[in-house]
Motif scaffolding. Structure first.
Motif, PDB file in Angstrom:
ATOM      1  N   ASN A   1      28.941 -84.549 -32.662  1.00 13.62           N
ATOM      2  CA  ASN A   1      29.472 -85.557 -31.744  1.00 13.62           C
ATOM      3  C   ASN A   1      28.451 -86.271 -30.878  1.00 13.62           C
TER       4      ASN A   1
ATOM      5  N   LYS B   1      29.569 -92.046 -24.888  1.00  8.32           N
ATOM      6  CA  LYS B   1      30.552 -92.825 -24.121  1.00  8.32           C
ATOM      7  C   LYS B   1      31.877 -92.863 -24.872  1.00  8.32           C
ATOM      8  N   GLY B   2      32.925 -93.165 -24.158  1.00  7.56           N
ATOM      9  CA  GLY B   2      34.238 -93.407 -24.748  1.00  7.56           C
ATOM     10  C   GLY B   2      34.731 -92.313 -25.676  1.00  7.56           C
ATOM     11  N   ALA B   3      35.078 -92.723 -26.898  1.00  5.97           N
ATOM     12  CA  ALA B   3      35.656 -91.802 -27.884  1.00  5.97           C
ATOM     13  C   ALA B   3      34.675 -90.700 -28.287  1.00  5.97           C
ATOM     14  N   GLN B   4      33.391 -91.048 -28.343  1.00  7.16           N
ATOM     15  CA  GLN B   4      32.380 -90.051 -28.705  1.00  7.16           C
ATOM     16  C   GLN B   4      32.331 -88.945 -27.640  1.00  7.16           C
ATOM     17  N   ARG B   5      32.342 -89.344 -26.389  1.00  8.54           N
ATOM     18  CA  ARG B   5      32.336 -88.387 -25.271  1.00  8.54           C
ATOM     19  C   ARG B   5      33.582 -87.501 -25.329  1.00  8.54           C
ATOM     20  N   GLN B   6      34.738 -88.148 -25.510  1.00  7.51           N
ATOM     21  CA  GLN B   6      35.992 -87.396 -25.526  1.00  7.51           C
ATOM     22  C   GLN B   6      36.047 -86.434 -26.706  1.00  7.51           C
TER      23      GLN B   6
END
Length: 149
Positions: A144, A65-70
């Motif tokens: 990631n 989710k969020g920064a990890q996904r990006q």
């Protein structure tokens, strides 16, 4: 393709195990609901299943989710924008599956890379990626999505 089928089978088995059958169902299962009416007191036909719980049950990481996904998507796009080719959710799903490769082939880098090569197809790469690109994809997924694997 075999990896995809294995992951799909594991996910289906986990879904079945998590959803189970309603208590007291003595009647045999039917493949059709045609002509059947459900009594007003009958439970709802579907149950809410947490996808992350299903993934955990089969040894896969939760959806990033969020920064990890990006960071994962940015990492793939830095290798080649054709890897994601505008299908972020599909790339995330494949990334989670790629983490499963670590679980299925621990310490076998050659098989991990080969399975990743086959898994990451696109319209311009229907047969998969080069070994060098697959190695980079594997590294991005590991860093990631599943750094603890």
């Amino acid at each position: 393709m075999r990896t995809h089928h294995t992951a799909a089978a594991m996910l289906a088995a986990a879904l079945l195990a998590l959803t189970g059958c309603a208590e007291g169902d003595a009647a045999p299962a039917s493949t059709s609901n045609e002509g059947k009416e459900r009594p007003a007191s009958a439970p709802a036909a579907s149950r809410s299943v947490d996808p992350d719980a299903v993934r955990a049950a089969v040894g896969l990481p939760p959806e990033p989710k969020g920064a990890q996904r990006q960071a994962f998507l940015d990492g793939l796009n830095a290798i080649d924008t054709d890897i994601v080719h505008g299908k972020d959710d599909k790339a995330i799903s494949r990334g989670i599956d790629t983490c499963g490769i670590y679980k299925r082939f621990p310490g076998d880098a050659a098989t991990q890379v080969e399975q990743t090569r086959k898994r990451w197809t696109s319209p311009t790469h229907p047969e998969g990626r080069s070994l060098a690109t697959a190695t980079k994809i594997l590294d991005v997924a590991h860093k990631n999505i599943c750094p603890d694997f």
